[in-house]
Design a protein around this motif. Structure first.
Motif, PDB file in Angstrom:
ATOM      1  N   ALA A   1      61.227 107.531 -37.536  1.00 50.34           N
ATOM      2  CA  ALA A   1      63.652 108.046 -37.723  1.00 50.34           C
ATOM      3  C   ALA A   1      63.537 108.862 -37.242  1.00 50.34           C
ATOM      4  CB  ALA A   1      63.007 108.941 -39.207  1.00 50.34           C
ATOM      5  N   ARG A   2      62.099 109.137 -36.533  1.00 48.11           N
ATOM      6  CA  ARG A   2      62.638 110.224 -35.292  1.00 48.11           C
ATOM      7  C   ARG A   2      62.535 109.370 -33.865  1.00 48.11           C
ATOM      8  NH1 ARG A   2      57.960 112.894 -37.610  1.00 48.11           N
ATOM      9  NH2 ARG A   2      56.847 111.548 -36.829  1.00 48.11           N
ATOM     10  N   ALA A   3      62.244 108.115 -33.639  1.00 53.34           N
ATOM     11  CA  ALA A   3      62.598 107.165 -32.989  1.00 53.34           C
ATOM     12  C   ALA A   3      63.790 106.613 -32.557  1.00 53.34           C
ATOM     13  CB  ALA A   3      61.064 106.337 -32.305  1.00 53.34           C
ATOM     14  N   GLU A   4      64.332 106.711 -33.864  1.00 51.56           N
ATOM     15  CA  GLU A   4      65.277 106.269 -33.739  1.00 51.56           C
ATOM     16  C   GLU A   4      66.586 107.014 -33.251  1.00 51.56           C
ATOM     17  OE1 GLU A   4      67.621 103.473 -36.546  1.00 51.56           O
ATOM     18  OE2 GLU A   4      67.558 105.145 -37.726  1.00 51.56           O
TER      19      GLU A   4
ATOM     20  N   ALA B   1      56.131  91.688 -60.351  1.00 46.09           N
ATOM     21  CA  ALA B   1      57.016  92.866 -60.731  1.00 46.09           C
ATOM     22  C   ALA B   1      56.579  94.462 -60.628  1.00 46.09           C
ATOM     23  CB  ALA B   1      56.840  92.864 -62.088  1.00 46.09           C
ATOM     24  N   LEU B   2      54.917  94.490 -60.094  1.00 45.45           N
ATOM     25  CA  LEU B   2      54.293  95.513 -59.641  1.00 45.45           C
ATOM     26  C   LEU B   2      54.871  95.735 -57.786  1.00 45.45           C
ATOM     27  CD1 LEU B   2      52.411  97.917 -60.055  1.00 45.45           C
ATOM     28  CD2 LEU B   2      50.200  96.298 -59.050  1.00 45.45           C
ATOM     29  N   GLN B   3      55.036  94.422 -57.472  1.00 45.41           N
ATOM     30  CA  GLN B   3      55.247  94.369 -55.934  1.00 45.41           C
ATOM     31  C   GLN B   3      57.490  94.768 -55.827  1.00 45.41           C
ATOM     32  OE1 GLN B   3      53.512  90.412 -54.597  1.00 45.41           O
ATOM     33  NE2 GLN B   3      53.775  92.333 -52.296  1.00 45.41           N
ATOM     34  N   LEU B   4      57.456  94.293 -57.096  1.00 49.29           N
ATOM     35  CA  LEU B   4      59.007  94.942 -56.390  1.00 49.29           C
ATOM     36  C   LEU B   4      59.187  96.152 -56.607  1.00 49.29           C
ATOM     37  CD1 LEU B   4      60.761  91.412 -58.700  1.00 49.29           C
ATOM     38  CD2 LEU B   4      61.659  92.666 -56.236  1.00 49.29           C
ATOM     39  N   SER B   5      58.425  96.934 -57.500  1.00 53.97           N
ATOM     40  CA  SER B   5      58.584  98.187 -57.673  1.00 53.97           C
ATOM     41  C   SER B   5      57.873  98.887 -57.078  1.00 53.97           C
ATOM     42  CB  SER B   5      58.234  98.601 -59.426  1.00 53.97           C
ATOM     43  OG  SER B   5      56.931  98.921 -58.864  1.00 53.97           O
ATOM     44  N   ARG B   6      57.116  98.104 -56.192  1.00 53.88           N
ATOM     45  CA  ARG B   6      56.437  99.221 -54.769  1.00 53.88           C
ATOM     46  C   ARG B   6      57.255  99.061 -53.898  1.00 53.88           C
ATOM     47  NH1 ARG B   6      50.711  97.398 -54.912  1.00 53.88           N
ATOM     48  NH2 ARG B   6      49.715  98.746 -57.218  1.00 53.88           N
ATOM     49  N   PHE B   7      58.225  97.782 -54.046  1.00 52.94           N
ATOM     50  CA  PHE B   7      59.505  98.081 -52.836  1.00 52.94           C
ATOM     51  C   PHE B   7      60.928  98.652 -53.167  1.00 52.94           C
ATOM     52  CE2 PHE B   7      62.408  95.009 -50.554  1.00 52.94           C
ATOM     53  CZ  PHE B   7      62.342  94.947 -49.102  1.00 52.94           C
ATOM     54  N   HIS B   8      60.755  98.847 -54.477  1.00 57.29           N
ATOM     55  CA  HIS B   8      62.436  99.907 -54.523  1.00 57.29           C
ATOM     56  C   HIS B   8      61.441 100.931 -53.907  1.00 57.29           C
ATOM     57  CE1 HIS B   8      65.284  97.477 -55.836  1.00 57.29           C
ATOM     58  NE2 HIS B   8      64.437  96.761 -57.027  1.00 57.29           N
ATOM     59  N   GLU B   9      59.909 101.088 -53.732  1.00 52.37           N
ATOM     60  CA  GLU B   9      59.906 103.326 -53.667  1.00 52.37           C
ATOM     61  C   GLU B   9      59.991 103.004 -52.861  1.00 52.37           C
ATOM     62  OE1 GLU B   9      57.175 102.848 -57.900  1.00 52.37           O
ATOM     63  OE2 GLU B   9      55.934 103.264 -55.967  1.00 52.37           O
ATOM     64  N   ALA B  10      59.480 102.336 -51.531  1.00 51.13           N
ATOM     65  CA  ALA B  10      59.434 102.001 -50.039  1.00 51.13           C
ATOM     66  C   ALA B  10      60.607 101.944 -50.137  1.00 51.13           C
ATOM     67  CB  ALA B  10      57.913 101.026 -49.985  1.00 51.13           C
ATOM     68  N   LEU B  11      61.147 101.363 -49.908  1.00 54.51           N
ATOM     69  CA  LEU B  11      63.270 101.591 -50.025  1.00 54.51           C
ATOM     70  C   LEU B  11      63.455 103.074 -50.243  1.00 54.51           C
ATOM     71  CD1 LEU B  11      64.383  98.088 -50.582  1.00 54.51           C
ATOM     72  CD2 LEU B  11      64.101  98.951 -48.697  1.00 54.51           C
ATOM     73  N   GLU B  12      63.585 103.309 -51.151  1.00 54.38           N
ATOM     74  CA  GLU B  12      63.534 105.218 -51.507  1.00 54.38           C
ATOM     75  C   GLU B  12      63.106 105.972 -50.327  1.00 54.38           C
ATOM     76  OE1 GLU B  12      63.982 105.624 -55.510  1.00 54.38           O
ATOM     77  OE2 GLU B  12      63.389 107.755 -55.418  1.00 54.38           O
ATOM     78  N   ILE B  13      62.193 105.445 -50.148  1.00 59.69           N
ATOM     79  CA  ILE B  13      61.547 106.501 -48.887  1.00 59.69           C
ATOM     80  C   ILE B  13      61.791 106.828 -47.818  1.00 59.69           C
ATOM     81  CG2 ILE B  13      59.029 107.138 -48.179  1.00 59.69           C
ATOM     82  CD1 ILE B  13      57.856 106.531 -50.202  1.00 59.69           C
ATOM     83  N   ALA B  14      62.292 105.382 -46.893  1.00 53.46           N
ATOM     84  CA  ALA B  14      63.162 105.138 -46.299  1.00 53.46           C
ATOM     85  C   ALA B  14      64.227 105.664 -46.522  1.00 53.46           C
ATOM     86  CB  ALA B  14      62.981 103.409 -46.176  1.00 53.46           C
ATOM     87  N   ASP B  15      64.773 105.307 -47.048  1.00 52.38           N
ATOM     88  CA  ASP B  15      66.211 105.881 -47.760  1.00 52.38           C
ATOM     89  C   ASP B  15      67.002 107.928 -47.443  1.00 52.38           C
ATOM     90  OD1 ASP B  15      69.001 105.652 -48.115  1.00 52.38           O
ATOM     91  OD2 ASP B  15      68.668 106.471 -50.290  1.00 52.38           O
TER      92      ASP B  15
ATOM     93  N   ALA C   1      64.304 109.361 -45.761  1.00 49.56           N
ATOM     94  CA  ALA C   1      64.125 109.900 -44.009  1.00 49.56           C
ATOM     95  C   ALA C   1      65.220 109.754 -43.306  1.00 49.56           C
ATOM     96  CB  ALA C   1      62.789 109.024 -44.173  1.00 49.56           C
ATOM     97  N   GLY C   2      66.792 109.183 -43.869  1.00 53.13           N
ATOM     98  CA  GLY C   2      67.804 108.902 -43.426  1.00 53.13           C
ATOM     99  C   GLY C   2      67.755 107.601 -42.650  1.00 53.13           C
ATOM    100  N   LEU C   3      67.092 106.356 -42.477  1.00 53.01           N
ATOM    101  CA  LEU C   3      67.056 105.273 -42.163  1.00 53.01           C
ATOM    102  C   LEU C   3      67.935 104.182 -43.254  1.00 53.01           C
ATOM    103  CD1 LEU C   3      62.810 104.175 -41.825  1.00 53.01           C
ATOM    104  CD2 LEU C   3      64.704 105.007 -40.341  1.00 53.01           C
ATOM    105  N   ASP C   4      68.580 103.537 -42.252  1.00 52.37           N
ATOM    106  CA  ASP C   4      69.855 102.898 -43.210  1.00 52.37           C
ATOM    107  C   ASP C   4      69.246 101.333 -42.373  1.00 52.37           C
ATOM    108  OD1 ASP C   4      72.015 101.451 -44.154  1.00 52.37           O
ATOM    109  OD2 ASP C   4      73.378 102.380 -42.228  1.00 52.37           O
ATOM    110  N   PRO C   5      69.059 100.583 -42.963  1.00 53.12           N
ATOM    111  CA  PRO C   5      68.239  99.364 -42.227  1.00 53.12           C
ATOM    112  C   PRO C   5      69.444  98.387 -42.873  1.00 53.12           C
ATOM    113  CG  PRO C   5      66.611  99.556 -44.268  1.00 53.12           C
ATOM    114  CD  PRO C   5      68.006 100.731 -44.223  1.00 53.12           C
TER     115      PRO C   5
END
Ligand SMILES: Cc1ncc(COP(=O)(O)O)c(C=O)c1O
Length: 376
Positions: A149-152, A178-192, A194-198
């Motif tokens: 995010a900083r580099a962006e 299901a576990l991977q999907l829920s971790r992916f949602h968590e990863a997306l939330e953290i990215a969100d 941090a201000g990322l908008d992929p």
């Protein structure tokens, strides 16, 4: 180069499959995965055929593959996702290749090269949600995301995607999904946060796009199913058309008496007077030696099995008293839509205890690819 054998690649079949994958995925945009020479089908023709079928992204493992696509004139987004030290990151940044980033060292290299070139690199951050292969571990994710995010903000990169990859999507119902999907949602939330908008969030490969609507997100990555092969054993992916047919002319036939040991090691012995047909394809061409006495093929209008050891350049088939002649085609695998007894790459995979990916990608360089169906 054998003039007797070739892998015929039906580009219409690839386009048809790509269209079907988009339908299966409810219209979600499709990345056509064309790494490893288009799973053995030829990367550039496969890419053209995937695009003709509606793919709007291409995916490769390595930067060199992505650069080859760029040199061939493909301007659509291309993601390359294995970036060992020493890879041509600067060329990739200049060529606007999306770089799959799985660790901090690669991120720092990309930022350095982008700053040096005065360009904005396109980066797709990969979360390891449980495959434990590529991707950033959950414990390191927040740091990586914040650094990106900083580099962006500094203009060195654009985080164009956040993505992950399943371990067991080819086993529908596997608890890791299901576990991977829920971790992916968590990863997306953290990215969100941090201000990322992929532009794209994606996790689905062929198996997931066939079975998991909740894994579609903004993009699905279709590889094997684009080539008409199903990644899930015993799953009916109705309408897929296998694109590759591996076939060879018979080089010679001969009559032998009962009790003749055939090929190296005499692992097959005729039980009666019989005609042997020699097929000039061997393990150097991608016919696994493990197919000795096991590999199926269509010859003389019916399904038969390889007789004896697969050699480097050839193998033998006992055709009994059937009228098989030199010059006739044997089809090792292809599309049963053309003849119901045609073995598929999936049949070969089942018989040899492997996956169809391995069957098509290992067809060797000595086997010319012959393209039908659309301009290659
Ligand atoms: C990261 C990644 N995404 C997508 C794919 C495509 O998978 P499939 O061929 O099962 O559709 C692969 C293939 O191995 C891959 O490694």
């Amino acid at each position: 180069m054998s003039h007797f054998a070739h892998a015929r690649v039906d580009l219409d079949a690839i386009s048809h499959n790509a269209r079907l994958l988009r339908e299966f995925a409810g219209g979600t945009p499709l990345m056509g995965v064309v790494k490893a020479d288009g799973y053995g089908h030829g990367m550039l023709p496969a890419a053209r055929a995937m695009i003709a079928g509606g793919a709007t992204w291409l995916g490769t493992a390595f930067i060199d593959e992505a650069l080859e696509l760029r040199r061939a004139g493909f301007t659509l987004p291309v993601l390359a996702w294995i970036i060992p030290p020493g890879e041509p990151v600067a060329e990739a940044v200049e060529a606007d290749v999306d770089l799959g980033v799985s660790d901090r060292a690669v991120l720092d290299t990309v930022i350095f090269e982008a700053a040096r070139l005065g360009r904005t690199a396109r980066v797709q951050l990969k979360a390891d949600t449980g495959l434990n292969r590529g991707g950033v571990n959950p414990a390191d994710w927040r740091n990586l995301v914040e650094a990106a995010a900083r580099a962006e903000d500094e203009g060195h990169l654009r985080v164009s995607g956040v993505w992950s990859h399943f371990a067991c999507a080819d086993e529908p119902g596997h608890p890791s999904i299901a576990l991977q999907l829920s971790r992916f949602h968590e990863a997306l939330e953290i990215a969100d946060k941090a201000g990322l908008d992929p532009e794209v969030r994606h996790i689905a490969n062929s198996a997931a796009l066939l079975t998991l609507p909740e894994a579609r997100f903004d993009l699905v990555r279709g590889g094997i199913a684009g080539y008409g092969l199903c990644p899930i054993p015993d799953f009916e992916a109705t309408g897929l058309r296998p694109a590759m047919t591996l076939r060879s002319r018979i080089a010679l036939t001969k009559r032998v008496p009962a009790g003749s040991g055939v090929s190296y090691g005499h692992r097959y012995v005729t039980d009666r007077e019989s005609t042997l047909a020699l097929v000039p394809l061997g393990y150097a061409d991608g016919v696994p030696r493990a197919a000795t006495n096991k590999g199926p093929l269509l010859l003389g209008g019916r399904r038969r099995v390889i007789s004896g050891t697969v050699c480097m350049d050839q193998f033998v088939v006992d055709v009994g008293d059937d009228a098989v002649e030199a010059g006739e085609y044997a089809v090792l695998f292809g599309d049963p839509g053309e003849h119901p007894d045609t073995p598929t790459a999936e049949d070969w995979a089942r018989i040899l205890d492997t996956i169809p990916y391995e069957i098509v990608t290992r067809v060797g360089v000595r086997v010319p690819r012959e393209y039908v169906g659309a301009p290659a």
